[in-house]
Design an enzyme around this catalytic site. Sequence first.
Site, short mmCIF file in Angstrom:
data_model
loop_
_atom_site.label_atom_id
_atom_site.label_comp_id
_atom_site.label_asym_id
_atom_site.label_seq_id
_atom_site.Cartn_x
_atom_site.Cartn_y
_atom_site.Cartn_z
N CYS A 161 -72.24 -124.92 -64.78
CA CYS A 161 -73.66 -124.56 -64.91
C CYS A 161 -74.14 -123.90 -63.62
O CYS A 161 -73.45 -123.95 -62.60
CB CYS A 161 -74.50 -125.81 -65.16
SG CYS A 161 -74.36 -126.44 -66.83
N HIS A 167 -80.20 -124.79 -64.44
CA HIS A 167 -81.05 -125.97 -64.36
C HIS A 167 -81.30 -126.40 -62.92
O HIS A 167 -80.66 -125.89 -61.99
CB HIS A 167 -80.44 -127.14 -65.18
CG HIS A 167 -79.09 -127.59 -64.72
ND1 HIS A 167 -78.92 -128.38 -63.60
CD2 HIS A 167 -77.85 -127.38 -65.22
CE1 HIS A 167 -77.63 -128.64 -63.44
NE2 HIS A 167 -76.95 -128.03 -64.40
#
Lengths: 249, 254
Positions: free
Chosen positions: A225, A209
């Site tokens: 992440c 992301h």
Amino acid sequence: MTISLHQRSVASTKGPNRFRRETGGTKPPRRIRKLLLLGGLLLALFAALLFFGLVFYGSHLAKQQPAAKASALAGKPAPTDPDKLQKANATLTKRLAALAAKPDEPYIVVDSALNRVYWWQNGVVLREMIASCGTGNILEDPASGRKWVFETPRAERKIWMKKAAPVWMKPDWAFIEEGEEIPKDGSGRAEPGVMGDYAVAIGDGYYLHGTLYKRLLGRNVSHGCVRLGDDDIEFIFKTAKIGTRVILF
Amino acid sequence: MRHLLLLLLLVGSSLGGTFPAFALADLTVKNTLLQAEYDLSRKKQIYLYLNLEKSQFDIRSSGMTVSTIAIKEMRTWGPLPEPGLHIIADKDRVPEREKIQIPPPEGEEAAAKPAAPVDPTAPPVVKKFEVHATEVTDMPTNYSLILEGGGVLVIKSLPAEDDGKKRTLAQRFEKPLWKVSRALHSALQHYKQEPFTELLLILSPEDAQRLYWALPVGSALLIPSGCATLIARHGLSFQAGPPCVSVSLFSNRR
């Protein structure tokens, strides 16, 4: 040159402690003799140790050989017929090739050590991106006994969902980390904008992301992440398809 | 000459109608390796492959090499680890990970510490942001990887000779010192009745750190039967398992 050497030689023989072996002159002093003896003894001891080391090494090798031979061929029973073995190997090679990506199939490689993401296609890297992967830190909650390790996973995964304008649903660890009370229901968990403009899910709550902390790209600062710059995550969002492989190591 | 002998052996055995024993052993080992690689790929696991032909570690997934780590030099003491699948059982010099401290509840904290008086004239404190993370540069450059079954993979790092840095005396005499130390260690281990084998790999410091990062405990390492390659490249004369036995007959080159 010759003269100077000769002069030096003459000069050196005049030294008081010079041992003149050829003339049967004075013996070296006792201290030097002791040192020589000690040095000789040490050398002999070292040579003996080395000799025995090599002898034991040889005998150890001789003992190891049959065991190594037996265990190397043990394990899964493989065919003993050479023809069958060759066929089995050809079949396995084909099956392995079938698992690999097709030449034109794109895939994403995440190098969490170097904090880089590579877009591979046709056997070459078409795009290299700077990322932020997991810190590797450990968070322990003494109250509940729960433990989180903020590592980027090492596995092969697939993109299974793509989101534009994603909203981060703050997990429990984020509240614990900030010393806040964990909400009993979903309220107070939604945080829009934190994940940037796009996100792609790779399973188990892990995403590729965007990020607000662009100056930290290239460092291990995430909770597992893979954070990317705006252009890079937009490229992945628009180019990758559901099912695109993501290989993380 | 060696090649001629090998050729004669091959021709002779084929005329005799029997399959050479070492070729059969090689096929068996190849089968074991392929089976292991296929199983790992099906489970979508990342694994490392010790690519002896190219002197590098391949980081692989589904049979695809996604990254490589170059090996500068390879040395062995005792038989090579058996070809096949090896699991990293343990590592030494594991860097300390930061454990995030959870602050005690507000009530306890307030009771423990009386609030400090705030000086209104003092300038505001600007906290400098520091990254608290375990990064690749925190990884060790010299370490051992212990394989399941007792084999040891020793990783050492030496700076490149052409990097302009002056090598220390220990670095210059590193190889003879290693040989002597291994001989002595062998003797000691013999008294302890414990076999001692070692595969030493020399990498650049950066690559050693990357390898440490890429090989967590429990990860898979595939070691092929590359004895022939090793012998040809490094002139080794030890015997190490079935595929090497035949080759080491011709390994008199030093």
